[in-house]
Design a protein around this motif. Structure first.
Motif, PDB file in Angstrom:
ATOM      1  N   LEU A  97       0.822  -1.212   0.000  1.00 32.70           N
ATOM      2  CA  LEU A  97       0.000   0.000   0.000  1.00 32.70           C
ATOM      3  C   LEU A  97       0.857   1.263   0.000  1.00 32.70           C
ATOM      4  N   ALA A  98       2.033   1.203   0.604  1.00 37.45           N
ATOM      5  CA  ALA A  98       2.944   2.350   0.582  1.00 37.45           C
ATOM      6  C   ALA A  98       3.358   2.660  -0.854  1.00 37.45           C
ATOM      7  N   ARG A  99       3.659   1.633  -1.607  1.00 38.76           N
ATOM      8  CA  ARG A  99       4.041   1.809  -3.010  1.00 38.76           C
ATOM      9  C   ARG A  99       2.866   2.344  -3.826  1.00 38.76           C
ATOM     10  N   THR A 100       1.668   1.859  -3.541  1.00 36.75           N
ATOM     11  CA  THR A 100       0.473   2.318  -4.248  1.00 36.75           C
ATOM     12  C   THR A 100       0.244   3.809  -4.001  1.00 36.75           C
ATOM     13  N   GLY A 134       0.390  10.092  -5.497  1.00 33.81           N
ATOM     14  CA  GLY A 134       1.326  11.194  -5.355  1.00 33.81           C
ATOM     15  C   GLY A 134       1.815  11.471  -3.951  1.00 33.81           C
ATOM     16  N   VAL A 135       1.600  10.548  -3.034  1.00 32.66           N
ATOM     17  CA  VAL A 135       2.063  10.711  -1.656  1.00 32.66           C
ATOM     18  C   VAL A 135       3.401   9.987  -1.528  1.00 32.66           C
ATOM     19  N   ILE A 136       4.443  10.709  -1.277  1.00 31.84           N
ATOM     20  CA  ILE A 136       5.769  10.104  -1.185  1.00 31.84           C
ATOM     21  C   ILE A 136       5.883   9.355   0.141  1.00 31.84           C
ATOM     22  N   THR A 137       6.071   8.051   0.040  1.00 36.80           N
ATOM     23  CA  THR A 137       6.210   7.201   1.229  1.00 36.80           C
ATOM     24  C   THR A 137       7.362   6.235   1.004  1.00 36.80           C
TER      25      THR A 137
END
Length: 144
Positions: free
Chosen positions: A26-29, A35-38
């Motif tokens: 989900l972090a990669r998604t 557009g959320v850098i994680t």
């Protein structure tokens, strides 16, 4: 008789690992599609995902062998077998696409999306397998 217990325990453990891989994915998604850098723990995601998918594949093979051993037919277990057959190509696609992305890392959006959807669908079907397998166990093991 031992595989009546080994099969569901291994599959439940693999499904638990699958939820871990989902959480990491989900972090990669969020990064690729929202557009959320994680930070993405790629190695952990790949390890948990591979353990999950390989165990599901092995469970499908050994589950079919157990059905053949009990009933002389590998599709005798009804919905449990049918859902397993639907899961198989999703699991194979998840494994192959995951290996491609791990071995040839580059900027992609379509393949990770297809990979995630296939694996998420397989995970949902694994939860269905839990309930159909529980019904099957109740038939096979009186008093359970």
């Amino acid at each position: 008789m031992w595989h009546l217990y080994a099969h569901p325990l291994a599959q439940m453990a693999a499904t638990a690992l699958g939820f871990g891989a989902l959480w990491l994915g989900l972090a990669r998604t969020r990064s690729l599609h929202f557009g959320v850098i994680t930070p993405f723990k790629r190695r952990w995601h790949a390890l948990l995902g591979q353990m999950t998918l390989y165990t599901w594949l092995a469970g499908g093979v050994f589950g079919a062998l157990a059905a053949w051993d009990y009933w002389g037919a590998w599709l005798h277990s009804g919905a449990h077998a049918t859902v397993g057959l639907v899961m198989a190509p999703l699991v194979l696609f998840g494994l192959i696409s995951g290996l491609v992305m791990t071995r040839r890392p580059r900027r992609r959006t379509a393949l990770p999306l297809a990979h995630g959807l296939a694996c998420l669908t397989a995970l949902a079907l694994a939860v269905v397998q839990f309930f159909s397998g529980r019904e099957l166990m109740a038939q096979l093991v009186p008093g359970l």
